[in-house]
Design an enzyme around this catalytic site. Structure first.
Site, PDB file in Angstrom:
ATOM      1  N   HIS A 283     -17.200  19.475  98.287  1.00 28.21           N
ATOM      2  CA  HIS A 283     -17.635  18.573  97.223  1.00 28.21           C
ATOM      3  C   HIS A 283     -16.579  17.526  96.923  1.00 28.21           C
ATOM      4  O   HIS A 283     -16.859  16.334  96.808  1.00 28.21           O
ATOM      5  CB  HIS A 283     -17.976  19.371  95.964  1.00 28.21           C
ATOM      6  CG  HIS A 283     -18.800  18.598  95.006  1.00 28.21           C
ATOM      7  ND1 HIS A 283     -18.312  18.115  93.823  1.00 28.21           N
ATOM      8  CD2 HIS A 283     -20.089  18.171  95.081  1.00 28.21           C
ATOM      9  CE1 HIS A 283     -19.271  17.451  93.207  1.00 28.21           C
ATOM     10  NE2 HIS A 283     -20.356  17.477  93.948  1.00 28.21           N
TER      11      HIS A 283
ATOM     12  N   HIS B 216     -22.425  10.466  95.380  1.00 22.66           N
ATOM     13  CA  HIS B 216     -23.045  10.423  94.047  1.00 22.66           C
ATOM     14  C   HIS B 216     -23.452   8.990  93.722  1.00 22.66           C
ATOM     15  O   HIS B 216     -23.061   8.074  94.419  1.00 22.66           O
ATOM     16  CB  HIS B 216     -22.070  10.935  92.982  1.00 22.66           C
ATOM     17  CG  HIS B 216     -21.722  12.362  93.199  1.00 22.66           C
ATOM     18  ND1 HIS B 216     -20.559  12.745  93.820  1.00 22.66           N
ATOM     19  CD2 HIS B 216     -22.406  13.496  92.922  1.00 22.66           C
ATOM     20  CE1 HIS B 216     -20.533  14.064  93.904  1.00 22.66           C
ATOM     21  NE2 HIS B 216     -21.646  14.547  93.378  1.00 22.66           N
TER      22      HIS B 216
ATOM     23  N   HIS C 109     -26.739  17.044  98.534  1.00 22.90           N
ATOM     24  CA  HIS C 109     -26.575  18.342  97.873  1.00 22.90           C
ATOM     25  C   HIS C 109     -27.547  19.385  98.431  1.00 22.90           C
ATOM     26  O   HIS C 109     -27.238  20.565  98.445  1.00 22.90           O
ATOM     27  CB  HIS C 109     -26.699  18.183  96.355  1.00 22.90           C
ATOM     28  CG  HIS C 109     -25.523  17.460  95.744  1.00 22.90           C
ATOM     29  ND1 HIS C 109     -25.471  16.093  95.671  1.00 22.90           N
ATOM     30  CD2 HIS C 109     -24.355  17.917  95.220  1.00 22.90           C
ATOM     31  CE1 HIS C 109     -24.313  15.736  95.115  1.00 22.90           C
ATOM     32  NE2 HIS C 109     -23.619  16.820  94.828  1.00 22.90           N
TER      33      HIS C 109
ATOM     34  N   HIS D 235     -28.288  16.633  85.091  1.00 24.24           N
ATOM     35  CA  HIS D 235     -27.271  17.042  86.054  1.00 24.24           C
ATOM     36  C   HIS D 235     -25.862  16.844  85.500  1.00 24.24           C
ATOM     37  O   HIS D 235     -25.047  17.762  85.473  1.00 24.24           O
ATOM     38  CB  HIS D 235     -27.454  16.266  87.370  1.00 24.24           C
ATOM     39  CG  HIS D 235     -26.224  16.265  88.211  1.00 24.24           C
ATOM     40  ND1 HIS D 235     -25.376  15.197  88.295  1.00 24.24           N
ATOM     41  CD2 HIS D 235     -25.672  17.256  88.960  1.00 24.24           C
ATOM     42  CE1 HIS D 235     -24.364  15.519  89.084  1.00 24.24           C
ATOM     43  NE2 HIS D 235     -24.516  16.759  89.502  1.00 24.24           N
TER      44      HIS D 235
ATOM     45  N   HIS E 144     -23.018  19.702  83.936  1.00 26.84           N
ATOM     46  CA  HIS E 144     -21.643  19.767  84.457  1.00 26.84           C
ATOM     47  C   HIS E 144     -20.644  19.704  83.307  1.00 26.84           C
ATOM     48  O   HIS E 144     -19.730  20.521  83.203  1.00 26.84           O
ATOM     49  CB  HIS E 144     -21.368  18.557  85.357  1.00 26.84           C
ATOM     50  CG  HIS E 144     -21.624  18.794  86.811  1.00 26.84           C
ATOM     51  ND1 HIS E 144     -20.742  19.469  87.611  1.00 26.84           N
ATOM     52  CD2 HIS E 144     -22.654  18.424  87.615  1.00 26.84           C
ATOM     53  CE1 HIS E 144     -21.222  19.509  88.856  1.00 26.84           C
ATOM     54  NE2 HIS E 144     -22.387  18.881  88.880  1.00 26.84           N
TER      55      HIS E 144
ATOM     56  N   PHE F  39     -15.804  16.134  89.229  1.00 23.33           N
ATOM     57  CA  PHE F  39     -16.357  16.331  90.573  1.00 23.33           C
ATOM     58  C   PHE F  39     -15.375  16.994  91.538  1.00 23.33           C
ATOM     59  O   PHE F  39     -15.778  17.766  92.395  1.00 23.33           O
ATOM     60  CB  PHE F  39     -16.836  15.003  91.163  1.00 23.33           C
ATOM     61  CG  PHE F  39     -18.187  14.585  90.651  1.00 23.33           C
ATOM     62  CD1 PHE F  39     -19.191  15.517  90.441  1.00 23.33           C
ATOM     63  CD2 PHE F  39     -18.483  13.251  90.397  1.00 23.33           C
ATOM     64  CE1 PHE F  39     -20.445  15.151  89.982  1.00 23.33           C
ATOM     65  CE2 PHE F  39     -19.726  12.860  89.941  1.00 23.33           C
ATOM     66  CZ  PHE F  39     -20.706  13.816  89.737  1.00 23.33           C
TER      67      PHE F  39
ATOM     68  N   HIS G  29     -26.996  23.382  90.911  1.00 19.60           N
ATOM     69  CA  HIS G  29     -27.559  22.437  91.876  1.00 19.60           C
ATOM     70  C   HIS G  29     -28.844  22.934  92.517  1.00 19.60           C
ATOM     71  O   HIS G  29     -29.651  22.136  92.983  1.00 19.60           O
ATOM     72  CB  HIS G  29     -26.515  22.010  92.911  1.00 19.60           C
ATOM     73  CG  HIS G  29     -25.839  20.740  92.484  1.00 19.60           C
ATOM     74  ND1 HIS G  29     -26.386  19.499  92.737  1.00 19.60           N
ATOM     75  CD2 HIS G  29     -24.737  20.535  91.748  1.00 19.60           C
ATOM     76  CE1 HIS G  29     -25.622  18.581  92.180  1.00 19.60           C
ATOM     77  NE2 HIS G  29     -24.604  19.172  91.568  1.00 19.60           N
TER      78      HIS G  29
HETATM   79 CU1  C2O Z   1     -21.993  16.503  93.621  1.00 16.94          CU
HETATM   80 CU2  C2O Z   1     -23.307  18.011  90.532  1.00 16.94          CU
HETATM   81  O1  C2O Z   1     -22.452  17.032  91.855  1.00 16.94           O
END
Ligand code: C2O
Length: 615
Positions: free
Chosen positions: A188, A212, A221, A354, A358, A375, A388
């Protein structure tokens, strides 16, 4: 309206209220093994004085580069000029984003964090180089769906034991094994914090790759989880193993799944492979998640928070997600520079639930909100993959709603975009967006859950507000605004509409969309602002549950190689909103931007309302 035919989509509840009362008084259902009562709390645990994460991350404001120097294309992209008409590029001219063949070209990530001082996790995110040569083109194994991803709040004890065993084995692999937990987490960071460069025409690495803030978000993802899941299955020798999904879009799933915070009296958290110390202690179960999180505690009563969450889901899945670009994010292709050109446009789910989840899970006491709140570190929390999985489920549900415009992008630049991963056999493979558009060929499905938000269109607070007419002369008109405009305080602008009194059919064929373009913000910071339309001065709307709420723009910190300021854009669907508040006859609407977090040096460079054809 929508028909609910997809296998993954359970029929919607008859009404949200009945569903809410049912779920709230219901025992956690379906599995005999799971007997604990369904508990929710909307108050964050021990409200100690939290340091403001923003000041921790970014104590001094940075200077913003001159907006005029930004690539003109960026402006076009955000406004929709290039998206309005569907451009079918013949393959010969397609220039999709292509991760390099040579992973030894990978460079250390730059998360805008000093590795020595502040970073809780490493910035050396490159995978090991196991052999020379280009990655193999990955071919999906043929076969029926064997992996069914369960809702995390309903898993059986037997499943949980398997899941933990798989994670334990992954954690036990040596760090230099590309399938180890650490290497999986670093994927990631590498794809998000500037470790990979696009392949240049001469084969040399060029501009960085960012997965992103564009239409790469969902497919990248999906592939990432695909290999993570297959590795776990391989480690426990169970090809039918599937990761759980965190069902935060349904009231029964709106807390951190209990499995992630086991009872310390029964289990030593340090020995629990799915435990992670870097989570916000104020948000552990039974606190209800805020999927429109502003970075501070809302303190809303439980039932209100659930209502806000469902309303936010409705916005992000239906009223704002009218077409592929609004849902997936903007076009991004080879040669596009995510630094100077900026991020084209962020999709509704990515920018919405989303990002909020996070930020809400990440520990606000850590210097960079590790793990989930940044991130570069998010992949270190096993909850990342479960979060995710639900994001990925939203892609499937969105396509299955049966609404016109809900389809995958058809552009070659999207279909042919590719990434490089190690598979469960440590084989380096190249995978393409075009091979991940449906989950069935990939061998997995989601256990069905209700989607109560699908009927959650807001109930209007006031009808026929005529706010625009009343405010004329008192507020600034968009044509008089000197862009770029700062949004460090509440900003109200009167914006002209392209057409009034459209018929039902016209509204189905073209959506009225508010474009906010050239959003220029510090990418090292959590940034969020909300947009309201025709809001009342005396009694302003404050949440996603109110009919004047058009949506939010939010960004997790995710720095690019050297520039801290990044440009993006956002879209907000107005067709339903204006119907709801009965303002369809007004020739202008009053757009209110409310900064929520990290906006003190954020600027926007344009605002306009256009009709966008839906096909
Ligand atoms: Cu690549 Cu929730 O992020």
């Amino acid at each position: 309206m929508a028909s609910f035919t997809s296998a993954a989509v359970a029929p919607p509840a008859t009404t949200t209220t009945t569903l809410l009362s049912k779920t709230l008084s219901h025992r956690s259902n379906t599995n005999a093994n799971q007997t604990h009562r369904f508990k929710l709390s909307c108050n964050a645990h021990n409200h100690k004085t939290l340091k403001n994460p923003q000041t921790l991350i970014n104590p001094t404001p940075k200077t913003s580069p001159d907006i005029q120097t930004l690539d003109r294309r960026n402006l076009l992209l955000g406004i929709g000029g290039l998206y309005g008409a569907t451009n079918y590029l013949p393959s010969a001219f397609a220039t999709p984003i292509t991760a390099p063949d040579n992973i030894s070209d990978c460079i250390a990530a730059n998360a805008g964090i000093s590795d020595k001082k502040d970073a809780a996790r490493t910035l050396a995110c490159c995978p090991p180089v196991l052999s020379e040569g280009a990655p193999k083109r990955f071919v999906l194994p043929k076969g029926p769906v064997t992996r069914v991803r369960p809702a995390a709040q309903r898993v059986t004890d037997e499943y949980l034991a398997k899941y933990k065993e798989a994670l334990r084995k992954m954690r036990d692999l040596p760090d230099d094994d590309p399938r180890s937990f650490k290497q999986q987490a670093m994927i990631h960071c590498a794809y998000c914090n500037g470790s990979y460069r696009q392949k240049g025409e001469d084969g040399k690495p060029r501009k960085e790759i960012q997965i992103h803030n564009s239409w790469l978000f969902f497919p990248f993802h999906r592939w990432y989880l695909y290999f993570y899941e297959r590795i776990l299955g391989k480690l426990i020798d169970d090809p039918s193993f599937a990761i759980p999904y965190w069902n935060w879009d349904s009231p029964t799933g709106m807390t951190i799944p209990a499995m992630f915070e086991p009872d310390p009296a029964k289990e030593n958290p340090r020995r629990n492979p799915i435990f992670n110390a870097y989570r916000d202690a104020n948000h552990l179960p039974p606190v209800v998640v805020d999927i429109d999180y502003n970075g501070t505690e809302r303190g809303a009563p439980c039932i209100d928070q659930i209502g806000i969450n469902l309303a936010a889901m409705y916005k992000q899945m239906i009223s704002n997600a009218t077409d592929p670009i609004s849902f997936f994010g903007g076009m991004y292709k080879a040669g596009d520079d995510p630094i100077n050109m900026g991020s084209p446009l962020i999709g509704t789910i990515e920018s919405g639930c989303h990002t909020a989840v996070h930020r809400w899970v990440g520990n606000s006491r850590m210097p960079n909100n590790e793990d989930m709140g940044n991130f570069y570190s998010a992949g270190y929390d096993p909850i990342f993959y479960v979060h995710h999985a639900n994001v990925d489920r939203m892609w499937k549900i969105w396509k299955g709603l049966g609404i016109k415009g809900h389809h995958d992008p058809t552009d070659e630049d999207w279909l042919e975009a590719s990434y490089v991963f190690y598979d469960e056999n440590k084989q380096l493979v190249r995978v393409y967006n075009k091979d991940c558009v449906d989950t069935e060929p990939m061998g997995y499905e989601y256990e069905a859950s209700r989607i109560p938000w699908s009927r959650n269109r807001p109930i209007p607070r006031t009808k026929k507000p005529k706010i625009a007419a009343r405010s004329a002369g008192r507020v600034i008109k968009v044509e008089d605004v000197k862009f770029p405009m700062k949004i460090d305080r509440i900003v109200k602008v009167l914006v002209k509409r392209p057409a009034l009194k459209r018929s039902k059919e016209e509204k189905e064929n073209a959506k009225e969309i508010l474009f906010i373009d050239g959003i220029h913000f510090d990418s090292e910071r959590f940034v969020k602002f909300d947009v309201y339309v025709d809001d009342k001065d005396d009694e302003p709307a404050t949440t996603a549950a109110e009919s004047e709420f058009a949506g939010s723009f939010a960004q997790l910190p995710h720095n690019h190689t050297d520039k801290m300021f990044v440009t993006s854009a956002a879209r907000f669907g107005l067709t339903e909103l204006l119907e709801d508040i009965e303002a369809e006859d007004d020739d202008s609407v009053l757009v209110t931007i409310v900064p929520r977090a990290g906006c003190h040096d954020t600027i926007i460079s344009n605002m306009k309302i256009e009709l966008m054809p839906i096909d």
